[in-house]
Design a protein around this motif. Structure first.
Motif, PDB file in Angstrom:
ATOM      1  N   ASP A  71       0.918  -1.238  -0.029  1.00 20.40           N
ATOM      2  CA  ASP A  71       0.257   0.037  -0.133  1.00 20.40           C
ATOM      3  C   ASP A  71       0.943   1.022  -0.143  1.00 20.40           C
ATOM      4  OD1 ASP A  71      -1.752   2.197   0.644  1.00 20.40           O
ATOM      5  OD2 ASP A  71      -2.709   1.183   2.126  1.00 20.40           O
ATOM      6  N   ILE A  72       1.098   1.737  -1.103  1.00 17.16           N
ATOM      7  CA  ILE A  72       2.122   2.823  -1.263  1.00 17.16           C
ATOM      8  C   ILE A  72       1.421   4.088  -0.607  1.00 17.16           C
ATOM      9  CG2 ILE A  72       0.998   3.974  -3.266  1.00 17.16           C
ATOM     10  CD1 ILE A  72       4.084   4.089  -4.235  1.00 17.16           C
ATOM     11  N   ASN A  73       0.076   4.122  -0.422  1.00 19.02           N
ATOM     12  CA  ASN A  73      -0.230   5.573   0.168  1.00 19.02           C
ATOM     13  C   ASN A  73      -0.003   5.276   1.560  1.00 19.02           C
ATOM     14  OD1 ASN A  73      -1.268   6.940  -2.011  1.00 19.02           O
ATOM     15  ND2 ASN A  73      -3.068   5.586  -1.942  1.00 19.02           N
ATOM     16  N   SER A  74      -0.263   4.119   2.199  1.00 14.51           N
ATOM     17  CA  SER A  74       0.150   4.217   3.658  1.00 14.51           C
ATOM     18  C   SER A  74       1.594   4.171   4.028  1.00 14.51           C
ATOM     19  CB  SER A  74      -0.750   3.058   4.421  1.00 14.51           C
ATOM     20  OG  SER A  74      -0.141   1.903   4.027  1.00 14.51           O
ATOM     21  N   THR A  75       2.216   3.793   3.130  1.00 16.54           N
ATOM     22  CA  THR A  75       3.678   3.669   3.405  1.00 16.54           C
ATOM     23  C   THR A  75       4.310   5.102   3.192  1.00 16.54           C
ATOM     24  OG1 THR A  75       3.896   1.605   2.375  1.00 16.54           O
ATOM     25  CG2 THR A  75       6.019   2.802   2.621  1.00 16.54           C
ATOM     26  N   VAL A  76       3.744   5.675   2.304  1.00 16.51           N
ATOM     27  CA  VAL A  76       4.295   7.174   2.254  1.00 16.51           C
ATOM     28  C   VAL A  76       3.741   8.007   3.418  1.00 16.51           C
ATOM     29  CG1 VAL A  76       4.097   9.354   0.834  1.00 16.51           C
ATOM     30  CG2 VAL A  76       4.318   7.373  -0.119  1.00 16.51           C
ATOM     31  N   THR A  77       2.743   7.837   3.781  1.00 16.04           N
ATOM     32  CA  THR A  77       2.317   8.616   5.082  1.00 16.04           C
ATOM     33  C   THR A  77       2.996   8.248   6.180  1.00 16.04           C
ATOM     34  OG1 THR A  77      -0.228   8.737   4.222  1.00 16.04           O
ATOM     35  CG2 THR A  77       0.102   9.008   6.489  1.00 16.04           C
ATOM     36  N   LYS A  78       3.300   7.066   6.365  1.00 18.31           N
ATOM     37  CA  LYS A  78       4.175   6.469   7.732  1.00 18.31           C
ATOM     38  C   LYS A  78       5.432   7.281   7.457  1.00 18.31           C
ATOM     39  CE  LYS A  78       4.040   1.991   7.926  1.00 18.31           C
ATOM     40  NZ  LYS A  78       4.426   0.936   7.933  1.00 18.31           N
ATOM     41  N   LEU A  79       6.066   7.229   6.320  1.00 15.16           N
ATOM     42  CA  LEU A  79       7.644   7.514   6.157  1.00 15.16           C
ATOM     43  C   LEU A  79       7.663   9.168   6.315  1.00 15.16           C
ATOM     44  CD1 LEU A  79       8.833   5.444   3.191  1.00 15.16           C
ATOM     45  CD2 LEU A  79       9.534   5.289   5.648  1.00 15.16           C
ATOM     46  N   MET A  80       6.391   9.710   6.109  1.00  9.18           N
ATOM     47  CA  MET A  80       6.529  11.382   6.232  1.00  9.18           C
ATOM     48  C   MET A  80       6.313  11.664   7.497  1.00  9.18           C
ATOM     49  SD  MET A  80       4.696  12.513   2.663  1.00  9.18           S
ATOM     50  CE  MET A  80       4.515  14.144   3.212  1.00  9.18           C
ATOM     51  N   GLU A  81       5.627  10.844   8.240  1.00  5.21           N
ATOM     52  CA  GLU A  81       5.595  11.145   9.637  1.00  5.21           C
ATOM     53  C   GLU A  81       6.590  10.817  10.620  1.00  5.21           C
ATOM     54  OE1 GLU A  81       2.095   8.627  10.695  1.00  5.21           O
ATOM     55  OE2 GLU A  81       0.765   9.816  10.009  1.00  5.21           O
ATOM     56  N   LEU A  82       7.428   9.966   9.773  1.00  2.00           N
ATOM     57  CA  LEU A  82       8.990   9.721  10.516  1.00  2.00           C
ATOM     58  C   LEU A  82       9.784  10.883  10.195  1.00  2.00           C
ATOM     59  CD1 LEU A  82       8.887   6.054  10.418  1.00  2.00           C
ATOM     60  CD2 LEU A  82       8.614   7.342  12.373  1.00  2.00           C
ATOM     61  N   GLY A  83       9.656  11.690   9.214  1.00  2.00           N
ATOM     62  CA  GLY A  83      10.486  12.610   8.661  1.00  2.00           C
ATOM     63  C   GLY A  83      10.883  12.860   7.518  1.00  2.00           C
ATOM     64  N   ALA A  84      10.696  11.863   6.429  1.00  6.62           N
ATOM     65  CA  ALA A  84      10.808  11.839   5.169  1.00  6.62           C
ATOM     66  C   ALA A  84      10.175  12.875   4.386  1.00  6.62           C
ATOM     67  CB  ALA A  84      10.630  10.373   4.597  1.00  6.62           C
ATOM     68  N   GLU A  85      10.596  12.969   3.152  1.00  2.00           N
ATOM     69  CA  GLU A  85      10.044  13.966   2.342  1.00  2.00           C
ATOM     70  C   GLU A  85       9.826  13.316   1.001  1.00  2.00           C
ATOM     71  OE1 GLU A  85      11.924  17.623   1.690  1.00  2.00           O
ATOM     72  OE2 GLU A  85      12.985  17.718   3.957  1.00  2.00           O
ATOM     73  N   LEU A  86       8.374  13.514   0.554  1.00  5.66           N
ATOM     74  CA  LEU A  86       7.941  13.028  -0.842  1.00  5.66           C
ATOM     75  C   LEU A  86       8.685  13.783  -1.928  1.00  5.66           C
ATOM     76  CD1 LEU A  86       6.301  10.919  -2.249  1.00  5.66           C
ATOM     77  CD2 LEU A  86       4.343  12.639  -2.227  1.00  5.66           C
ATOM     78  N   ASP A  87       9.438  13.219  -2.870  1.00  3.45           N
ATOM     79  CA  ASP A  87      10.059  13.984  -3.719  1.00  3.45           C
ATOM     80  C   ASP A  87       9.202  13.989  -5.140  1.00  3.45           C
ATOM     81  OD1 ASP A  87      12.186  15.431  -5.246  1.00  3.45           O
ATOM     82  OD2 ASP A  87      13.059  13.575  -6.029  1.00  3.45           O
ATOM     83  N   GLY A  88       8.244  14.879  -5.253  1.00  2.02           N
ATOM     84  CA  GLY A  88       7.473  14.959  -6.299  1.00  2.02           C
ATOM     85  C   GLY A  88       6.165  14.310  -6.049  1.00  2.02           C
ATOM     86  N   SER A  89       5.363  13.718  -6.806  1.00  2.00           N
ATOM     87  CA  SER A  89       4.055  13.032  -6.361  1.00  2.00           C
ATOM     88  C   SER A  89       4.022  11.656  -6.762  1.00  2.00           C
ATOM     89  CB  SER A  89       2.897  13.671  -7.056  1.00  2.00           C
ATOM     90  OG  SER A  89       2.943  13.340  -8.605  1.00  2.00           O
ATOM     91  N   ILE A  90       3.081  10.964  -6.072  1.00  2.00           N
ATOM     92  CA  ILE A  90       2.731   9.469  -6.195  1.00  2.00           C
ATOM     93  C   ILE A  90       2.141   9.407  -7.731  1.00  2.00           C
ATOM     94  CG2 ILE A  90       1.788   7.365  -5.801  1.00  2.00           C
ATOM     95  CD1 ILE A  90       1.500   8.346  -2.980  1.00  2.00           C
ATOM     96  N   LYS A  91       2.933   8.661  -8.496  1.00  2.00           N
ATOM     97  CA  LYS A  91       2.859   8.532  -9.717  1.00  2.00           C
ATOM     98  C   LYS A  91       1.942   7.081 -10.073  1.00  2.00           C
ATOM     99  CE  LYS A  91       6.402  11.473 -11.427  1.00  2.00           C
ATOM    100  NZ  LYS A  91       6.428  12.066 -10.250  1.00  2.00           N
TER     101      LYS A  91
END
Length: 115
Positions: A71-91
Motif C-alpha cells: 500500500d504505497i499511500n499508507s507507506t508514504v504517510t508513515k515515512l513522512m510522519e517519521l520525517g521523510a519528504e515526498l520527492d514529487g507526487s505518487i505517480k
C-alpha cells in the motif's frame, strides 16, 4: 511489509553502463534499452535509468534503494510522519504506482506498488 527490489543508478548512457557492469563485473543483463536496464548478480538486482548529468548534480541523486510495498499511500504517510519528504507526487503508471521519498539524511528511496 516491504521487500527489497533493487538498487537504481542514474546514467547518461544506459547501454554503456550496462556493458560496464556486464563485461567488467559479470552481471547478467536481463533488460537493456536506451533508457532502462536491469542487471543481476546472484540475488542482487541493479537497475540503470537514463538521466542527464545535470539532473543528477542538481538534485543530488545517487544510488536509490527501491522497495515493493503493498500500500504505497499508507507507506508514504508513515515515512513522512517519521520525517521523510515526498520527492514529487505518487505517480500512477500502467504497471503500478511509484513514488520517490527522500529519507532523513537525504538518501532516495523508491516505492513501488504493483497494479
Amino acid at each position: 511489509m516491504a521487500s527489497f527490489r533493487w538498487v537504481l543508478q542514474l546514467h547518461k548512457d544506459v547501454p554503456r553502463a550496462a556493458r560496464f557492469y556486464s563485461e567488467g563485473l559479470d552481471f547478467s543483463v536481463n533488460v537493456c534499452t536506451l533508457r532502462w536496464a536491469e542487471l543481476q548478480s546472484g540475488p542482487l538486482k541493479l537497475a540503470l535509468m537514463q538521466s542527464s548529468s545535470d539532473i543528477v548534480m542538481q538534485k543530488g541523486y545517487s544510488s536509490l534503494l527501491s522497495f515493493t510495498v503493498t500500500d504505497i499511500n499508507s507507506t508514504v504517510t508513515k515515512l513522512m510522519e517519521l520525517g521523510a519528504e515526498l520527492d514529487g507526487s505518487i505517480k500512477h503508471e500502467v504497471h503500478g504506482k511509484v513514488a520517490a521519498i527522500r529519507c532523513l539524511d537525504g538518501h532516495m528511496l523508491g516505492l513501488y506498488e504493483p497494479a
